[in-house]
Design a protein around this motif. Structure first.
Motif, PDB file in Angstrom:
ATOM      1  N   SER A  23     -13.949  -7.601  -4.759  1.00  0.00           N
ATOM      2  CA  SER A  23     -12.883  -6.748  -4.999  1.00  0.00           C
ATOM      3  C   SER A  23     -12.358  -5.830  -3.631  1.00  0.00           C
ATOM      4  CB  SER A  23     -13.319  -5.664  -6.000  1.00  0.00           C
ATOM      5  OG  SER A  23     -14.229  -4.680  -5.542  1.00  0.00           O
ATOM      6  N   ALA A  24     -13.215  -5.810  -2.773  1.00  0.00           N
ATOM      7  CA  ALA A  24     -12.936  -5.202  -1.459  1.00  0.00           C
ATOM      8  C   ALA A  24     -12.078  -6.047  -0.806  1.00  0.00           C
ATOM      9  CB  ALA A  24     -14.143  -4.994  -0.760  1.00  0.00           C
ATOM     10  N   LYS A  25     -11.942  -7.335  -0.704  1.00  0.00           N
ATOM     11  CA  LYS A  25     -11.019  -8.197  -0.077  1.00  0.00           C
ATOM     12  C   LYS A  25      -9.536  -8.034  -0.570  1.00  0.00           C
ATOM     13  CE  LYS A  25     -14.437 -11.228   0.962  1.00  0.00           C
ATOM     14  NZ  LYS A  25     -15.075 -12.707   0.717  1.00  0.00           N
ATOM     15  N   ARG A  26      -9.397  -7.522  -1.497  1.00  0.00           N
ATOM     16  CA  ARG A  26      -7.808  -7.749  -2.215  1.00  0.00           C
ATOM     17  C   ARG A  26      -7.251  -6.305  -1.575  1.00  0.00           C
ATOM     18  NH1 ARG A  26      -9.244  -7.950  -8.404  1.00  0.00           N
ATOM     19  NH2 ARG A  26     -10.675  -9.802  -8.329  1.00  0.00           N
ATOM     20  N   MET A  27      -5.834  -6.565  -1.485  1.00  0.00           N
ATOM     21  CA  MET A  27      -5.035  -5.367  -0.919  1.00  0.00           C
ATOM     22  C   MET A  27      -4.646  -4.555  -2.148  1.00  0.00           C
ATOM     23  SD  MET A  27      -3.147  -6.972   2.345  1.00  0.00           S
ATOM     24  CE  MET A  27      -1.769  -6.601   1.921  1.00  0.00           C
ATOM     25  N   SER A  28      -4.642  -3.363  -2.176  1.00  0.00           N
ATOM     26  CA  SER A  28      -3.891  -2.248  -3.305  1.00  0.00           C
ATOM     27  C   SER A  28      -2.563  -2.330  -3.212  1.00  0.00           C
ATOM     28  CB  SER A  28      -4.585  -0.936  -3.012  1.00  0.00           C
ATOM     29  OG  SER A  28      -4.186  -0.388  -2.038  1.00  0.00           O
ATOM     30  N   GLY A  29      -2.065  -1.980  -4.207  1.00  0.00           N
ATOM     31  CA  GLY A  29      -0.501  -1.563  -4.217  1.00  0.00           C
ATOM     32  C   GLY A  29      -0.077  -0.785  -3.036  1.00  0.00           C
ATOM     33  N   TRP A  30      -0.918   0.244  -2.735  1.00  0.00           N
ATOM     34  CA  TRP A  30      -0.299   1.221  -1.995  1.00  0.00           C
ATOM     35  C   TRP A  30      -0.408   0.499  -0.510  1.00  0.00           C
ATOM     36  CZ3 TRP A  30       2.099   5.152  -2.894  1.00  0.00           C
ATOM     37  CH2 TRP A  30       2.164   5.816  -4.390  1.00  0.00           C
ATOM     38  N   MET A  31      -1.581  -0.145  -0.253  1.00  0.00           N
ATOM     39  CA  MET A  31      -1.378  -0.981   1.056  1.00  0.00           C
ATOM     40  C   MET A  31      -0.177  -1.865   1.230  1.00  0.00           C
ATOM     41  SD  MET A  31      -2.831  -1.606   3.976  1.00  0.00           S
ATOM     42  CE  MET A  31      -4.627  -1.037   3.968  1.00  0.00           C
ATOM     43  N   ILE A  32       0.169  -2.644   0.170  1.00  0.00           N
ATOM     44  CA  ILE A  32       1.371  -3.286   0.323  1.00  0.00           C
ATOM     45  C   ILE A  32       2.745  -2.833   0.460  1.00  0.00           C
ATOM     46  CG2 ILE A  32       2.828  -5.035  -1.062  1.00  0.00           C
ATOM     47  CD1 ILE A  32       0.068  -5.923  -2.298  1.00  0.00           C
ATOM     48  N   ALA A  33       2.574  -1.652  -0.161  1.00  0.00           N
ATOM     49  CA  ALA A  33       4.001  -0.606  -0.145  1.00  0.00           C
ATOM     50  C   ALA A  33       3.879  -0.158   1.267  1.00  0.00           C
ATOM     51  CB  ALA A  33       3.915   0.465  -1.244  1.00  0.00           C
ATOM     52  N   GLY A  34       2.951   0.272   1.943  1.00  0.00           N
ATOM     53  CA  GLY A  34       2.754   0.679   3.355  1.00  0.00           C
ATOM     54  C   GLY A  34       3.054  -0.228   4.219  1.00  0.00           C
ATOM     55  N   LEU A  35       2.666  -1.799   4.147  1.00  0.00           N
ATOM     56  CA  LEU A  35       3.078  -2.546   4.989  1.00  0.00           C
ATOM     57  C   LEU A  35       4.718  -2.865   4.934  1.00  0.00           C
ATOM     58  CD1 LEU A  35       0.245  -5.112   4.755  1.00  0.00           C
ATOM     59  CD2 LEU A  35       0.742  -3.652   6.583  1.00  0.00           C
ATOM     60  N   ALA A  36       5.079  -2.815   3.705  1.00  0.00           N
ATOM     61  CA  ALA A  36       6.584  -3.236   3.482  1.00  0.00           C
ATOM     62  C   ALA A  36       7.384  -2.113   4.201  1.00  0.00           C
ATOM     63  CB  ALA A  36       6.864  -3.165   1.989  1.00  0.00           C
ATOM     64  N   ALA A  37       6.907  -0.836   4.107  1.00  0.00           N
ATOM     65  CA  ALA A  37       7.590   0.274   4.672  1.00  0.00           C
ATOM     66  C   ALA A  37       7.396   0.386   6.299  1.00  0.00           C
ATOM     67  CB  ALA A  37       6.906   1.841   4.029  1.00  0.00           C
ATOM     68  N   GLY A  38       6.454  -0.280   6.806  1.00  0.00           N
ATOM     69  CA  GLY A  38       6.140  -0.268   8.302  1.00  0.00           C
ATOM     70  C   GLY A  38       7.165  -1.508   8.650  1.00  0.00           C
ATOM     71  N   VAL A  39       7.153  -2.583   7.927  1.00  0.00           N
ATOM     72  CA  VAL A  39       8.159  -3.624   8.425  1.00  0.00           C
ATOM     73  C   VAL A  39       9.554  -2.915   8.367  1.00  0.00           C
ATOM     74  CG1 VAL A  39       9.232  -5.746   7.764  1.00  0.00           C
ATOM     75  CG2 VAL A  39       6.809  -5.533   7.864  1.00  0.00           C
ATOM     76  N   TRP A  40       9.945  -2.249   7.511  1.00  0.00           N
ATOM     77  CA  TRP A  40      11.191  -1.567   7.158  1.00  0.00           C
ATOM     78  C   TRP A  40      11.589  -0.990   8.243  1.00  0.00           C
ATOM     79  CZ3 TRP A  40      13.334   2.918   6.193  1.00  0.00           C
ATOM     80  CH2 TRP A  40      14.531   3.038   5.946  1.00  0.00           C
ATOM     81  N   LEU A  41      10.424   0.172   8.797  1.00  0.00           N
ATOM     82  CA  LEU A  41      10.768   1.111   9.614  1.00  0.00           C
ATOM     83  C   LEU A  41      10.993   0.460  11.047  1.00  0.00           C
ATOM     84  CD1 LEU A  41       8.730   3.865   8.819  1.00  0.00           C
ATOM     85  CD2 LEU A  41      10.981   4.044   9.074  1.00  0.00           C
ATOM     86  N   TRP A  42      10.050  -0.754  11.407  1.00  0.00           N
ATOM     87  CA  TRP A  42      10.156  -1.366  12.621  1.00  0.00           C
ATOM     88  C   TRP A  42      11.536  -1.914  12.721  1.00  0.00           C
ATOM     89  CZ3 TRP A  42       7.155  -1.991  16.549  1.00  0.00           C
ATOM     90  CH2 TRP A  42       7.359  -3.270  17.690  1.00  0.00           C
ATOM     91  N   GLY A  43      12.061  -2.698  11.532  1.00  0.00           N
ATOM     92  CA  GLY A  43      13.452  -3.161  11.608  1.00  0.00           C
ATOM     93  C   GLY A  43      14.427  -2.277  11.922  1.00  0.00           C
ATOM     94  N   GLN A  44      14.148  -0.918  11.558  1.00  0.00           N
ATOM     95  CA  GLN A  44      15.260   0.093  11.743  1.00  0.00           C
ATOM     96  C   GLN A  44      15.229   0.673  13.331  1.00  0.00           C
ATOM     97  OE1 GLN A  44      17.460   1.562   9.674  1.00  0.00           O
ATOM     98  NE2 GLN A  44      16.876  -0.576   8.296  1.00  0.00           N
ATOM     99  N   VAL A  45      14.031   0.443  13.871  1.00  0.00           N
ATOM    100  CA  VAL A  45      14.063   1.361  15.201  1.00  0.00           C
ATOM    101  C   VAL A  45      14.126   0.230  16.204  1.00  0.00           C
ATOM    102  CG1 VAL A  45      12.024   2.152  16.951  1.00  0.00           C
ATOM    103  CG2 VAL A  45      12.393   2.897  14.310  1.00  0.00           C
ATOM    104  N   VAL A  46      13.505  -0.884  16.178  1.00  0.00           N
ATOM    105  CA  VAL A  46      13.517  -2.190  17.123  1.00  0.00           C
ATOM    106  C   VAL A  46      14.492  -3.093  16.936  1.00  0.00           C
ATOM    107  CG1 VAL A  46      11.957  -3.881  18.379  1.00  0.00           C
ATOM    108  CG2 VAL A  46      10.941  -1.639  17.649  1.00  0.00           C
ATOM    109  N   GLY A  47      14.782  -3.415  15.506  1.00  0.00           N
ATOM    110  CA  GLY A  47      15.368  -4.515  15.030  1.00  0.00           C
ATOM    111  C   GLY A  47      15.072  -5.817  15.106  1.00  0.00           C
ATOM    112  N   PHE A  48      15.414  -6.781  14.376  1.00  0.00           N
ATOM    113  CA  PHE A  48      14.800  -8.013  14.405  1.00  0.00           C
ATOM    114  C   PHE A  48      15.780  -9.216  15.228  1.00  0.00           C
ATOM    115  CE2 PHE A  48      13.577  -6.173  10.276  1.00  0.00           C
ATOM    116  CZ  PHE A  48      12.076  -6.564  10.528  1.00  0.00           C
ATOM    117  N   GLY A  49      16.491  -8.631  16.072  1.00  0.00           N
ATOM    118  CA  GLY A  49      17.240  -9.585  16.908  1.00  0.00           C
ATOM    119  C   GLY A  49      18.498 -10.483  16.143  1.00  0.00           C
ATOM    120  N   GLU A  50      18.833 -10.047  14.933  1.00  0.00           N
ATOM    121  CA  GLU A  50      19.958 -10.748  14.470  1.00  0.00           C
ATOM    122  C   GLU A  50      21.183  -9.987  14.759  1.00  0.00           C
ATOM    123  OE1 GLU A  50      19.306 -10.779  10.149  1.00  0.00           O
ATOM    124  OE2 GLU A  50      17.386 -12.045  10.342  1.00  0.00           O
TER     125      GLU A  50
END
Length: 71
Positions: A23-50
């Motif tokens: 059970s310790a190896k699985r990612m929780s829903g909050w961890m997945i939501a945090g990673l998704a928010a981090g990727v979204w914020l990274w795209g807003q600040v730095v951009g993905f080059g598109e």
């Protein structure tokens, strides 16, 4: 005290289920939501080059119609 059933243990007067080994190896829903928010914020600040590959060149300034003609 009452007997604790197999697969459980007592914590502060409450009976809790024993943790499973994987059970310790699985990612929780909050961890997945945090990673998704981090990727979204990274795209807003730095951009993905598109945005840079689809930009149009700036428009060249055009003289106004009311500009005086050379005489």
């Amino acid at each position: 005290m009452s007997k604790v059933p197999d697969g459980f243990h007592r914590v502060r007067g409450h009976i809790r289920r024993n943790p499973r080994p994987g059970s310790a190896k699985r990612m929780s829903g909050w961890m997945i939501a945090g990673l998704a928010a981090g990727v979204w914020l990274w795209g807003q600040v730095v951009g993905f080059g598109e945005a840079t590959s689809h930009t149009t060149p700036p428009a060249q300034p055009q003289p106004a119609i009311s500009a005086p003609a050379d005489r």
